[in-house]
Design a protein around this motif. Structure first.
Motif, PDB file in Angstrom:
ATOM      1  N   GLY A  58       0.789  -1.228   0.000  1.00  0.00           N
ATOM      2  CA  GLY A  58       0.000   0.000   0.000  1.00  0.00           C
ATOM      3  C   GLY A  58       0.816   1.269   0.000  1.00  0.00           C
ATOM      4  O   GLY A  58       0.264   2.360   0.172  1.00  0.00           O
ATOM      5  N   GLN A  59       2.128   1.185  -0.234  1.00  0.00           N
ATOM      6  CA  GLN A  59       2.983   2.380  -0.296  1.00  0.00           C
ATOM      7  C   GLN A  59       3.083   2.820  -1.763  1.00  0.00           C
ATOM      8  O   GLN A  59       4.112   2.675  -2.418  1.00  0.00           O
ATOM      9  CB  GLN A  59       4.357   2.075   0.296  1.00  0.00           C
ATOM     10  N   TYR A  60       1.997   3.393  -2.249  1.00  0.00           N
ATOM     11  CA  TYR A  60       1.846   3.602  -3.685  1.00  0.00           C
ATOM     12  C   TYR A  60       2.763   4.686  -4.241  1.00  0.00           C
ATOM     13  O   TYR A  60       3.262   4.547  -5.362  1.00  0.00           O
ATOM     14  CB  TYR A  60       0.380   3.923  -4.006  1.00  0.00           C
ATOM     15  N   GLN A  61       3.001   5.756  -3.494  1.00  0.00           N
ATOM     16  CA  GLN A  61       3.868   6.815  -4.014  1.00  0.00           C
ATOM     17  C   GLN A  61       5.301   6.316  -4.157  1.00  0.00           C
ATOM     18  O   GLN A  61       5.947   6.532  -5.196  1.00  0.00           O
ATOM     19  CB  GLN A  61       3.839   8.041  -3.097  1.00  0.00           C
ATOM     20  N   LYS A  62       5.813   5.642  -3.142  1.00  0.00           N
ATOM     21  CA  LYS A  62       7.168   5.088  -3.238  1.00  0.00           C
ATOM     22  C   LYS A  62       7.248   4.050  -4.345  1.00  0.00           C
ATOM     23  O   LYS A  62       8.258   3.942  -5.044  1.00  0.00           O
ATOM     24  CB  LYS A  62       7.596   4.479  -1.895  1.00  0.00           C
ATOM     25  N   ALA A  63       6.179   3.281  -4.496  1.00  0.00           N
ATOM     26  CA  ALA A  63       6.152   2.273  -5.558  1.00  0.00           C
ATOM     27  C   ALA A  63       6.250   2.939  -6.929  1.00  0.00           C
ATOM     28  O   ALA A  63       7.026   2.511  -7.799  1.00  0.00           O
ATOM     29  CB  ALA A  63       4.884   1.442  -5.464  1.00  0.00           C
ATOM     30  N   LEU A  64       5.471   4.009  -7.129  1.00  0.00           N
ATOM     31  CA  LEU A  64       5.494   4.720  -8.401  1.00  0.00           C
ATOM     32  C   LEU A  64       6.875   5.315  -8.668  1.00  0.00           C
ATOM     33  O   LEU A  64       7.407   5.221  -9.780  1.00  0.00           O
ATOM     34  CB  LEU A  64       4.441   5.828  -8.397  1.00  0.00           C
ATOM     35  N   ASP A  65       7.473   5.919  -7.644  1.00  0.00           N
ATOM     36  CA  ASP A  65       8.783   6.541  -7.808  1.00  0.00           C
ATOM     37  C   ASP A  65       9.844   5.513  -8.218  1.00  0.00           C
ATOM     38  O   ASP A  65      10.688   5.788  -9.083  1.00  0.00           O
ATOM     39  CB  ASP A  65       9.209   7.234  -6.510  1.00  0.00           C
ATOM     40  N   HIS A  66       9.797   4.331  -7.614  1.00  0.00           N
ATOM     41  CA  HIS A  66      10.803   3.320  -7.934  1.00  0.00           C
ATOM     42  C   HIS A  66      10.531   2.647  -9.283  1.00  0.00           C
ATOM     43  O   HIS A  66      11.474   2.262  -9.984  1.00  0.00           O
ATOM     44  CB  HIS A  66      10.885   2.279  -6.815  1.00  0.00           C
ATOM     45  N   LEU A  67       9.269   2.523  -9.663  1.00  0.00           N
ATOM     46  CA  LEU A  67       8.988   2.017 -11.002  1.00  0.00           C
ATOM     47  C   LEU A  67       9.522   2.975 -12.059  1.00  0.00           C
ATOM     48  O   LEU A  67      10.089   2.559 -13.075  1.00  0.00           O
ATOM     49  CB  LEU A  67       7.480   1.826 -11.186  1.00  0.00           C
ATOM     50  N   TYR A  68       9.345   4.262 -11.808  1.00  0.00           N
ATOM     51  CA  TYR A  68       9.818   5.258 -12.773  1.00  0.00           C
ATOM     52  C   TYR A  68      11.346   5.268 -12.842  1.00  0.00           C
ATOM     53  O   TYR A  68      11.932   5.541 -13.894  1.00  0.00           O
ATOM     54  CB  TYR A  68       9.291   6.638 -12.388  1.00  0.00           C
ATOM     55  N   LYS A  69      11.995   4.916 -11.718  1.00  0.00           N
ATOM     56  CA  LYS A  69      13.460   4.844 -11.720  1.00  0.00           C
ATOM     57  C   LYS A  69      13.970   3.778 -12.680  1.00  0.00           C
ATOM     58  O   LYS A  69      15.089   3.883 -13.192  1.00  0.00           O
ATOM     59  CB  LYS A  69      13.983   4.546 -10.305  1.00  0.00           C
ATOM     60  N   VAL A  70      13.170   2.741 -12.911  1.00  0.00           N
ATOM     61  CA  VAL A  70      13.574   1.713 -13.885  1.00  0.00           C
ATOM     62  C   VAL A  70      13.873   2.361 -15.225  1.00  0.00           C
ATOM     63  O   VAL A  70      14.813   1.963 -15.936  1.00  0.00           O
ATOM     64  CB  VAL A  70      12.471   0.643 -14.040  1.00  0.00           C
ATOM     65  N   LEU A  71      13.103   3.372 -15.583  1.00  0.00           N
ATOM     66  CA  LEU A  71      13.245   4.014 -16.880  1.00  0.00           C
ATOM     67  C   LEU A  71      14.302   5.110 -16.896  1.00  0.00           C
ATOM     68  O   LEU A  71      14.824   5.447 -17.957  1.00  0.00           O
ATOM     69  CB  LEU A  71      11.901   4.608 -17.321  1.00  0.00           C
ATOM     70  N   THR A  72      14.614   5.665 -15.741  1.00  0.00           N
ATOM     71  CA  THR A  72      15.546   6.793 -15.690  1.00  0.00           C
ATOM     72  C   THR A  72      16.946   6.392 -15.264  1.00  0.00           C
ATOM     73  O   THR A  72      17.867   7.205 -15.347  1.00  0.00           O
ATOM     74  CB  THR A  72      15.014   7.866 -14.723  1.00  0.00           C
ATOM     75  N   GLN A  73      17.148   5.151 -14.772  1.00  0.00           N
ATOM     76  CA  GLN A  73      18.484   4.681 -14.433  1.00  0.00           C
ATOM     77  C   GLN A  73      19.309   4.477 -15.700  1.00  0.00           C
ATOM     78  O   GLN A  73      18.763   4.206 -16.766  1.00  0.00           O
ATOM     79  CB  GLN A  73      18.415   3.349 -13.681  1.00  0.00           C
ATOM     80  N   SER A  74      20.629   4.569 -15.557  1.00  0.00           N
ATOM     81  CA  SER A  74      21.519   4.308 -16.684  1.00  0.00           C
ATOM     82  C   SER A  74      22.023   2.873 -16.612  1.00  0.00           C
ATOM     83  O   SER A  74      22.398   2.398 -15.549  1.00  0.00           O
ATOM     84  CB  SER A  74      22.708   5.276 -16.666  1.00  0.00           C
ATOM     85  N   TYR A  75      22.040   2.198 -17.754  1.00  0.00           N
ATOM     86  CA  TYR A  75      22.463   0.797 -17.828  1.00  0.00           C
ATOM     87  C   TYR A  75      23.574   0.653 -18.860  1.00  0.00           C
ATOM     88  O   TYR A  75      23.595   1.361 -19.870  1.00  0.00           O
ATOM     89  CB  TYR A  75      21.283  -0.098 -18.236  1.00  0.00           C
ATOM     90  N   ASN A  76      24.481  -0.298 -18.601  1.00  0.00           N
ATOM     91  CA  ASN A  76      25.497  -0.533 -19.618  1.00  0.00           C
ATOM     92  C   ASN A  76      24.867  -1.214 -20.823  1.00  0.00           C
ATOM     93  O   ASN A  76      23.743  -1.716 -20.759  1.00  0.00           O
ATOM     94  CB  ASN A  76      26.686  -1.320 -19.058  1.00  0.00           C
ATOM     95  N   SER A  77      25.586  -1.234 -21.922  1.00  0.00           N
ATOM     96  CA  SER A  77      25.004  -1.693 -23.187  1.00  0.00           C
ATOM     97  C   SER A  77      24.581  -3.153 -23.114  1.00  0.00           C
ATOM     98  O   SER A  77      23.569  -3.541 -23.701  1.00  0.00           O
ATOM     99  CB  SER A  77      26.003  -1.491 -24.329  1.00  0.00           C
ATOM    100  N   GLN A  78      25.338  -3.973 -22.382  1.00  0.00           N
ATOM    101  CA  GLN A  78      24.994  -5.387 -22.302  1.00  0.00           C
ATOM    102  C   GLN A  78      23.674  -5.599 -21.569  1.00  0.00           C
ATOM    103  O   GLN A  78      22.803  -6.342 -22.031  1.00  0.00           O
ATOM    104  CB  GLN A  78      26.110  -6.153 -21.587  1.00  0.00           C
ATOM    105  N   ILE A  79      23.499  -4.919 -20.449  1.00  0.00           N
ATOM    106  CA  ILE A  79      22.252  -5.057 -19.696  1.00  0.00           C
ATOM    107  C   ILE A  79      21.096  -4.436 -20.470  1.00  0.00           C
ATOM    108  O   ILE A  79      19.990  -4.984 -20.495  1.00  0.00           O
ATOM    109  CB  ILE A  79      22.404  -4.425 -18.299  1.00  0.00           C
ATOM    110  N   ALA A  80      21.339  -3.297 -21.109  1.00  0.00           N
ATOM    111  CA  ALA A  80      20.280  -2.659 -21.896  1.00  0.00           C
ATOM    112  C   ALA A  80      19.810  -3.572 -23.023  1.00  0.00           C
ATOM    113  O   ALA A  80      18.606  -3.691 -23.293  1.00  0.00           O
ATOM    114  CB  ALA A  80      20.775  -1.324 -22.449  1.00  0.00           C
ATOM    115  N   ASP A  81      20.754  -4.239 -23.695  1.00  0.00           N
ATOM    116  CA  ASP A  81      20.385  -5.169 -24.763  1.00  0.00           C
ATOM    117  C   ASP A  81      19.647  -6.380 -24.197  1.00  0.00           C
ATOM    118  O   ASP A  81      18.653  -6.847 -24.770  1.00  0.00           O
ATOM    119  CB  ASP A  81      21.636  -5.638 -25.518  1.00  0.00           C
ATOM    120  N   ARG A  82      20.127  -6.886 -23.079  1.00  0.00           N
ATOM    121  CA  ARG A  82      19.498  -8.052 -22.454  1.00  0.00           C
ATOM    122  C   ARG A  82      18.059  -7.784 -22.073  1.00  0.00           C
ATOM    123  O   ARG A  82      17.185  -8.633 -22.226  1.00  0.00           O
ATOM    124  CB  ARG A  82      20.306  -8.444 -21.200  1.00  0.00           C
ATOM    125  N   ASP A  83      17.788  -6.573 -21.569  1.00  0.00           N
ATOM    126  CA  ASP A  83      16.466  -6.240 -21.033  1.00  0.00           C
ATOM    127  C   ASP A  83      15.611  -5.445 -22.007  1.00  0.00           C
ATOM    128  O   ASP A  83      14.629  -4.814 -21.596  1.00  0.00           O
ATOM    129  CB  ASP A  83      16.627  -5.450 -19.729  1.00  0.00           C
TER     130      ASP A  83
END
Length: 1005
Positions: A822-847
């Protein structure tokens, strides 16, 4: 077929003072036979020990030989004593030793795993939970060897004879082909004494004030360890200094003589006994001896017992008269050690006392490591794997004492606890010195070592000692650079270790400073590791400064072509925006209208057309219409998956031909397309509320899942009532104590018996099996989600995020756990972090394609809880309601794993990676052929009938302690409508089942 790597574990290289221990013992996890268990052995061992004052530096050079015909990956885990950390690591690269360099821990893990997949030679040494260290080496070549160097500094303590003592365990149970040991004691006016030596041939010879002992042996098996006593003159301080860029680092050793004062024990003592699974590793006999001394001194008192594992409960109230504690002793001797450890469960409301004794290793594996007590807590440790910082912080915060029974005997520990100890209080007239550690009040038991920085060439100041805030003794110290700079030890590193050790007591507040300091001085900490890479290009690619041998070439190349070589980092925002557009198009498409239009299309026939003639000749009830062949959208297939995809596609590819309502398919697909009728044998109805009477169901989705029952031999012993089954589990456990699936299977059985308390305790053991094992914690998190233990799910997924912040799935799993609670705001913030984090090329290609799942989940939170959310930080281009009738999402716990989601709809059509868009509008997300998933199926407007969920588990490339790959599937109906229903399924996978593993079925009416 992917290349298989076995994990070798050398469980205990224990370098602890006053502890009988073992040298590395090599074991192949999940070995198929005894020969594989003995595949790797320690071929060469060279140990060099140098002691100056109270500082000992130990360097161990180890060569391991792989007798097998398989390439293996090595893992060496070893605990260190309190205050000791690894400061040197080297690995052989192309026959030459290469020194490691310090890197942030998460980055080091990411780089190691990235390079490892290219089958080259990285090496990694990291600190895991507590004061435990782990080195990972790949590859250990078939019929070949690898050499590593591990070095550490250790501050020696006084023993009961007022001599400094150094101990090196050499309890190795197999001969070592080449063994060498050299020990040098510098600047000692008294000859060191040997309290223990390997075989009687080791002895010291004098060279002025330096003493040297050395032995070299072949095919040697030491009979004893090496224990050196160093008598000290206690009338004068010992000073060591080292020139710095500005000023000097200094270390001072003093021996204050003031006696400690007696302390009265409280009449009511709370005894907190850690009875989690890791308690089996404690020296309970030693702990009972200490308790006996305390009780015999006090004689008459009340002890309230609290038992701690994943929960905290009362163990009884014991009134002790004339020192007779037989009932309490019997209770402690009968304690069952089971479950993970949750310090945050401890509460003074459940255990009221005037002071507390807390026996634990300090590793809170199943909850936060905070203790809610406001009276003095004396923490006592006897475990070799321990979190000293946590235990110190608990005692320091509450005004108690920390006792490490690995470093002192019970009599000394009792003496410390029964006295008001003399403490170091600080420095007087120290204007020319700074950054002196320890800076906190610490107990002094005959000796104190401190280190700091001198601004000039010489100075004088006073060390103050006393009780509370009352000074009773001052010791003058004189620093003179011309007298004290001849030293054989690295004083600056000793200073850095002392500062880090003090900051680590409050790690979260100091972690950035710890990271900076540890990287500067090359010290392994919670957030800094040591890494070795194979070649210059890897150091350039990952922006890691290399060791001295490559530094000049690195600097030249980096200036010339940094931008061309540096590993690319990127976030997922652009892909997420594009995916949102694609999802909008899909969601706005009316697939029923498309199907109707196709059915209306009529085309002229030609006389003599054989197909038309056959159709015309058939009875009306049997007429068949040849459907248009669908050409699925192309799916990118990694090269190493091509053979698998081709083989599997032949088995799965379908030509759908309809005859009235009958679906005719290739024979190979028949079993997958048959819709189940009536009741399903061995299946469980998830929501029984919708059943009104036998054979009659009201309108609404019904989720039916197979009841998972393990076929392992140990499950045959679980029968009857839960009490007797629990005893059977405890009896079997020694044979499976390190097997995660044993706890998973047994816990599942207890959940099915509605004994959720025992089930959770058994399940939580998984957290105690290994240090910082993300695979195990993911499995645990899935089951916690399924069983509704959301607080624990948040903790477990939070630990994985802490260990593996470089991966999108870590943020997603944590976010979904927050949403569950039920911690919806924190949940939303961390879901959005999935899209704003930087990933190396191998992980980006994998995912690639994970954005589709994240967008659905972000919009689900917004759609269902918009009144409770602040969405100003979310890119508006990605906000779009996506309610669907059916959503199935699948993910798994292991990297380098290939799993496919299959979903067969009521028409018999199967959605999977080669058919990602079905006729009824079903949509399968991108196929993940490695990594953790997730994969998702959605349909906006579901047709009525039964839907069948299967998983194809092709296999993974790992064999390790975490056991088989475990999947979790979440089945939603009416998703994101405000009326959604969810069912969570967690299953271990059976590899190479080409017919698919049945996950569940549901009816949509």
């Amino acid at each position: 077929m992917k290349k298989l790597k076995a994990i070798i574990v050398f469980p205990l290289l224990i370098l602890a003072t006053f502890v009988q221990a073992q040298m590395p013992v090599l074991k192949v996890q999940q070995a198929e036979n005894e020969a594989q268990k003995q595949a790797v052995n320690l071929k060469k061992l060279n140990i060099d020990v140098q002691i100056t004052g109270n500082i000992a530096t130990t360097v161990m050079t180890m060569t391991f030989y792989n007798n097998s015909n398989r390439v293996l990956e090595g893992e060496l885990t070893f605990p260190m004593p309190d205050g000791v950390t690894v400061s040197r690591y080297a690995l052989d690269i192309n026959g030459k030793m290469r020194e490691a360099v310090p890197v942030e821990k998460a980055k080091a893990t990411e780089v190691f795993e990235s390079i490892e997949r290219r089958r080259v030679d990285p090496g990694l040494l990291e600190k895991v939970e507590g004061n435990n260290f782990r080195t990972r080496i790949y590859p250990l070549p078939a019929k070949g060897s690898r050499t590593i160097i591990v070095g550490y500094e250790e501050e020696l303590n006084f023993n009961h004879t007022n001599a400094l003592q150094y101990h090196l365990p050499l309890d190795y149970n197999q001969p070592i082909e080449e063994f060498a040991l050299k020990t040098t004691v510098f600047e000692s006016v008294i000859k060191p004494e040997l309290a223990e030596q390997p075989d009687g041939t080791f002895n010291f010879s004098a060279k002025g004030n330096t003493y040297v002992g050395e032995i070299k042996k072949t095919n040697y098996e030491p009979k004893h360890g090496l224990t050196i006593s160093l008598p000290k003159r206690s009338d004068l301080p010992e000073v060591q200094m080292q020139k710095a860029s500005t000023g000097y680092y200094f270390m001072v050793n003093v021996f204050p003589k003031v006696q400690n004062r007696p302390r009265q024990w409280a009449n009511q003592i709370g005894l907190i006994w850690d009875c989690s699974l890791s308690g089996l590793q404690r020296d309970v006999k030693k702990e009972m001896e200490l308790l006996d001394l305390i009780i015999k001194q006090k004689q008459n008192l009340t002890i309230q017992l609290g038992l701690l594992n994943n929960n905290f409960k009362s163990g009884g109230n014991f009134v002790i008269t004339n020192g007779n504690w037989a009932l309490l002793k019997k209770k402690l001797e009968s304690v069952v050690y089971d479950g993970g450890t949750n310090f945050s469960a401890i509460n003074s409301k459940n255990l009221q006392a005037e002071e507390y004794l807390f026996f634990s290793d300090g590793l809170s594996t199943f909850g936060k490591n905070t203790v809610n007590l406001n009276k003095p807590v004396h923490t006592i440790n006897t475990a070799l794997k321990a979190d000293y910082s946590t235990l110190k912080y608990i005692s320091l915060k509450t005004g108690g004492q920390f006792i490490n029974l690995n470093a002192i005997n019970t009599e000394t520990a009792f003496k410390q606890l029964s006295q008001e100890n003399l403490q170091f209080l600080g420095i007087k007239n120290g204007v020319d010195v700074k950054q002196v550690y320890p800076s906190l009040h610490v107990n002094v038991d005959g000796q104190l070592s401190l280190a700091g920085i001198l601004n000039g060439l010489n100075t004088q100041f006073m060390l103050q000692f006393g009780y509370g805030n009352t000074v009773v003794l001052e010791v003058p110290i004189r620093l003179n650079a011309t007298e004290h700079t001849l030293t054989s030890i690295d004083v600056r590193r000793v200073w850095a270790q002392k500062k880090i050790a003090e900051m680590d007591i409050q790690y979260e507040a100091n972690k950035e400073d710890i990271s900076a300091l540890s990287k500067q001085f090359g010290i392994v900490t919670r957030n800094t590791s040591l890494i070795v890479l194979e070649n210059l290009d890897d150091y350039l690619r990952y922006d890691i400064t290399p060791p001295a041998e490559l530094r000049s070439e690195y600097d030249v190349v980096m200036k010339q072509r940094r931008a061309d070589i540096l590993e690319r980092k990127t976030d997922l925002m652009n892909a997420a925006v594009a995916m949102t557009k694609d999802l909008k198009t899909w969601w706005n498409t009316d697939f029923r209208a498309l199907k109707t239009n196709k059915e209306k299309d009529k085309y002229p026939t030609v006389a003599g057309d054989p197909v038309a003639d056959v159709v015309a000749a058939e009875p009306a009830s049997q007429k068949m219409e040849v459907q248009e062949m669908r050409v699925p959208a192309p799916v990118a297939i990694p090269p190493n998956q091509a053979n698998r995809r081709e083989t599997e596609s032949n088995a799965l590819h379908e030509v759908v031909v309809t005859a009235s309502s009958q679906v005719v398919q290739r024979k190979s697909m028949a079993s997958a397309s048959v819709a189940l009728q009536g009741s399903v044998a061995g299946l469980q109805v998830a929501d029984k509320k919708i059943i009104t009477r036998v054979g009659e169901m009201i309108q609404g989705p019904t989720i039916i899942i197979p009841e998972f029952k393990s076929d392992k031999d140990y499950m045959k012993n679980l029968n009857g009532k839960p009490d007797s089954a629990y005893l059977a589990y405890l009896k079997m456990r020694p044979g499976y104590i390190t097997t995660p699936m044993f706890y998973f299977d047994v816990a599942n059985w207890f959940y099915q018996q509605k004994d959720s308390v025992r089930a959770l305790t058994i399940l939580s053991n998984i957290a105690d099996l290994d240090l910082e094992n993300a695979d195990l914690y993911k499995t645990l998190a899935y089951k916690l989600k399924q069983t509704g233990n959301y607080t624990e799910e948040i903790f477990v997924t939070g630990k994985v995020l802490q260990w593996r912040p470089m991966e999108a799935q870590s943020y997603r799993d944590y976010a979904l756990a927050l949403a569950d609670a039920g911690q919806y705001q924190k949940a939303l913030d961390h879901l959005y972090k999935v899209l704003t984090q930087s990933y190396n090329s191998q992980i980006a290609d994998r995912d690639q394609g994970i954005e589709e799942i994240i967008i659905s989940e972000i919009n689900n939170l917004i759609n269902n809880h918009k009144d409770k959310l602040n969405v100003r930080g979310i890119d508006k281009r990605m906000i779009f309601p996506l309610p669907v009738d059916i959503r199935v999402v699948l993910n798994w716990n292991k990297n380098d794993t290939d799993i496919d989601l299959w979903l067969t709809d009521p028409t018999g059509e199967k959605g999977y990676y080669s058919n990602p868009r079905t006729q009824i509008g079903g949509r399968i997300s991108n196929d993940f052929t490695s990594g953790y998933g997730p994969e998702q199926f959605m349909v906006k407007k579901a047709v009525k009938g039964k839907y069948k969920i299967e998983v194809n588990y092709f296999g993974d490339s790992q064999i390790n302690i975490s056991g088989p790959t475990t999947i979790t599937a979440e089945i939603y109906t009416r998703y994101s409508t405000g009326k959604q229903e969810r069912k969570v399924i967690v299953l271990p996978m059976e590899a190479n089942n080409k017919n698919g593993n049945l996950i569940g079925e549901f009816s949509f009416n």
